[in-house]
Write a protein that holds these residues in place. Structure first.
Motif, mmCIF file in Angstrom:
data_model
loop_
_atom_site.group_PDB
_atom_site.id
_atom_site.type_symbol
_atom_site.label_atom_id
_atom_site.label_comp_id
_atom_site.label_asym_id
_atom_site.label_seq_id
_atom_site.Cartn_x
_atom_site.Cartn_y
_atom_site.Cartn_z
ATOM 1 N N VAL A 24 38.416 52.910 19.125
ATOM 2 C CA VAL A 24 39.387 52.106 18.373
ATOM 3 C C VAL A 24 39.435 52.622 16.934
ATOM 4 O O VAL A 24 38.391 52.744 16.294
ATOM 5 N N PRO A 25 40.631 52.967 16.428
ATOM 6 C CA PRO A 25 40.699 53.515 15.063
ATOM 7 C C PRO A 25 40.383 52.476 13.990
ATOM 8 O O PRO A 25 40.850 51.346 14.058
ATOM 9 N N LYS A 26 39.575 52.913 13.007
ATOM 10 C CA LYS A 26 39.290 52.070 11.833
ATOM 11 C C LYS A 26 40.193 52.542 10.690
ATOM 12 O O LYS A 26 41.141 53.296 10.922
ATOM 13 N N GLU A 27 39.844 52.137 9.442
ATOM 14 C CA GLU A 27 40.653 52.520 8.282
ATOM 15 C C GLU A 27 40.849 54.043 8.246
ATOM 16 O O GLU A 27 39.882 54.796 8.401
ATOM 17 N N ASN A 28 42.086 54.437 7.970
ATOM 18 C CA ASN A 28 42.425 55.853 7.800
ATOM 19 C C ASN A 28 42.027 56.737 8.985
ATOM 20 O O ASN A 28 41.727 57.917 8.811
ATOM 21 N N GLN A 29 42.036 56.163 10.158
ATOM 22 C CA GLN A 29 41.781 56.971 11.363
ATOM 23 C C GLN A 29 42.971 56.853 12.308
ATOM 24 O O GLN A 29 43.661 55.827 12.322
ATOM 25 N N VAL A 30 43.162 57.896 13.102
ATOM 26 C CA VAL A 30 44.163 57.815 14.166
ATOM 27 C C VAL A 30 43.522 58.176 15.509
ATOM 28 O O VAL A 30 42.568 58.957 15.566
ATOM 29 N N GLU A 71 47.594 55.450 18.500
ATOM 30 C CA GLU A 71 47.334 54.261 17.700
ATOM 31 C C GLU A 71 46.884 54.707 16.308
ATOM 32 O O GLU A 71 46.174 55.699 16.178
ATOM 33 N N GLY A 73 45.032 53.400 12.659
ATOM 34 C CA GLY A 73 44.215 52.335 12.091
ATOM 35 C C GLY A 73 44.871 51.724 10.858
ATOM 36 O O GLY A 73 45.911 52.188 10.399
ATOM 37 N N PRO A 74 44.238 50.650 10.305
ATOM 38 C CA PRO A 74 44.772 50.036 9.091
ATOM 39 C C PRO A 74 44.815 51.062 7.959
ATOM 40 O O PRO A 74 43.990 51.967 7.917
ATOM 41 N N LEU A 126 39.240 60.392 18.226
ATOM 42 C CA LEU A 126 39.441 59.637 16.997
ATOM 43 C C LEU A 126 39.214 60.592 15.824
ATOM 44 O O LEU A 126 38.166 61.243 15.759
ATOM 45 N N ASP A 129 43.041 60.403 9.410
ATOM 46 C CA ASP A 129 44.497 60.618 9.440
ATOM 47 C C ASP A 129 44.906 61.968 8.837
ATOM 48 O O ASP A 129 45.927 62.523 9.197
#
Ligand SMILES: [Zn+2]
Length: 345
Positions: A24-30, A71, A73-74, A126, A129
């Motif tokens: 699952v992507p977290k901040e600044n991840q795709v 997806e 991430g935020p 993952l 970005d």
């Protein structure tokens, strides 16, 4: 998700298909849904294990990959879900002195995807970005998966380090390997005259098919530097492209012209070489090291591939489930060009 994992270090047989948690992507991840991955020698070193690549097990190998952004991430901006992308294999902090100077391949926290964190031998990967680049619709996932690590390394060697100029003469040593094939193609695309040395007779016509002007088949005791000096009328070549190490080093060094540059990215036959200092200062020779490449260089290289200036060479594609077979094939050294894993349907 399906992934090829290693739960212990060893031979190709330690590569096993398993189910691991969906990332699952977290901040600044795709999160990228992968279509293809490609093999590199790095994968073999990480699989085999050793102090240079400590990884928590189980681990997913793979630095090269292409697919579709599934997806974001935020805080991710400017990347749309559904975009077709190539994954940049180098991970850098973006903040240290080297990152700030555009030398992010020397970032204090530099790592290659799949060496420490989970890589591309899986349905999804993952990444930060900044590690995805949109690819044109006309460029196939397969072709795009074949270039990141090998072609970026070759680009950094020739353009970033050796500052190749059009019409210069480049000698590619160990010409059948992945990075050398990339080096020969890039040197030709940039207008160089290319000479190549290989020990494998069956690879000679394939090397010539890249546009390489002269290919030398290296027998055990033959000296390719004499061949180079005959062909260049006693001048030598401006650039030698090396990764072989002690087995070829002295001949490579002797092949250089005045103001020649020897650039190397590897030590396939060992870590130590002899250096003839009097020739080095007497001929104004430079010896240059190269570690993969920078993000800026990745963009420069990608633009040439997107413009179809040259096409990465693919040798063979295996289904993801046959990753162990693909590793055996890579270790056999028979290939000419990249070995891929097909992941998508
Ligand atoms: Zn950094």
């Amino acid at each position: 998700m399906k992934a090829i994992t290693i739960s212990q270090h060893g031979g190709p047989e330690v590569l096993v298909q398993t189910e691991i948690p969906h990332p699952v992507p977290k901040e600044n991840q795709v999160l990228v849904r992968l279509e293809y991955a490609a093999l590199n020698h790095l994968d073999i070193w990480v699989r085999a294990g050793g102090p240079a690549y400590p990884v928590p097990l189980p681990h997913v190998l793979g630095a090269d990959g292409t697919g579709v952004v599934e997806e974001a991430g935020p805080d991710v901006e400017g990347i749309t879900v559904g975009t077709r992308v190539v994954v940049l294999p180098g991970l850098a902090c973006g903040m240290c002195e080297f990152c700030r100077r555009g030398m992010d391949n020397q970032c204090h926290q530099f790592e290659i995807l799949g060496a420490k964190r989970h890589g591309t031998y899986a349905e999804y990967v993952l990444v930060p970005d900044q590690n995805v680049l949109a690819i044109p619709d006309k460029l196939g996932f397969e072709t795009a998966a074949a270039y990141p690590v090998s072609y970026l390394t070759a680009w950094h060697m020739l353009m970033g380090r050796a500052k190749l100029q059009p019409k210069e003469k480049v000698l590619i040593v160990g010409a059948g390997s992945g990075v050398s094939v990339a080096g020969a193609q890039i040197a030709k695309a940039m207008g160089a005259y290319v000479y190549a040395v290989t020990t494998k007779e069956e690879k000679v016509p394939k090397i010539k098919s890249l546009g390489v002007e002269h290919v030398f088949l290296q027998a055990e005791k033959s000296d390719f530097s004499k061949w180079v000096f005959e062909l260049t009328k006693g001048k030598g070549v401006e650039i030698v492209f090396e990764h072989v190490g002690p087995a070829t080093w002295e001949k490579s060094f002797r092949s250089l012209s005045k103001y020649g540059r020897l650039v190397t990215c590897g030590a396939t036959t060992g870590p130590k070489v002899n250096l003839e200092l009097r020739s080095m200062f007497g001929k104004d020779i430079s010896i240059l090291g190269a570690r993969m490449g920078t993000q800026k260089e990745f963009m420069e290289l990608s633009n040439l591939i997107f413009e179809d200036k040259f096409k990465p060479i693919i040798d063979k594609t295996f289904p993801l489930a046959e990753a162990a077979e693909a590793h055996k094939y890579l270790e056999s050294g028979q290939q000419f060009g990249k070995i891929l894993l097909k992941i998508g349907k």
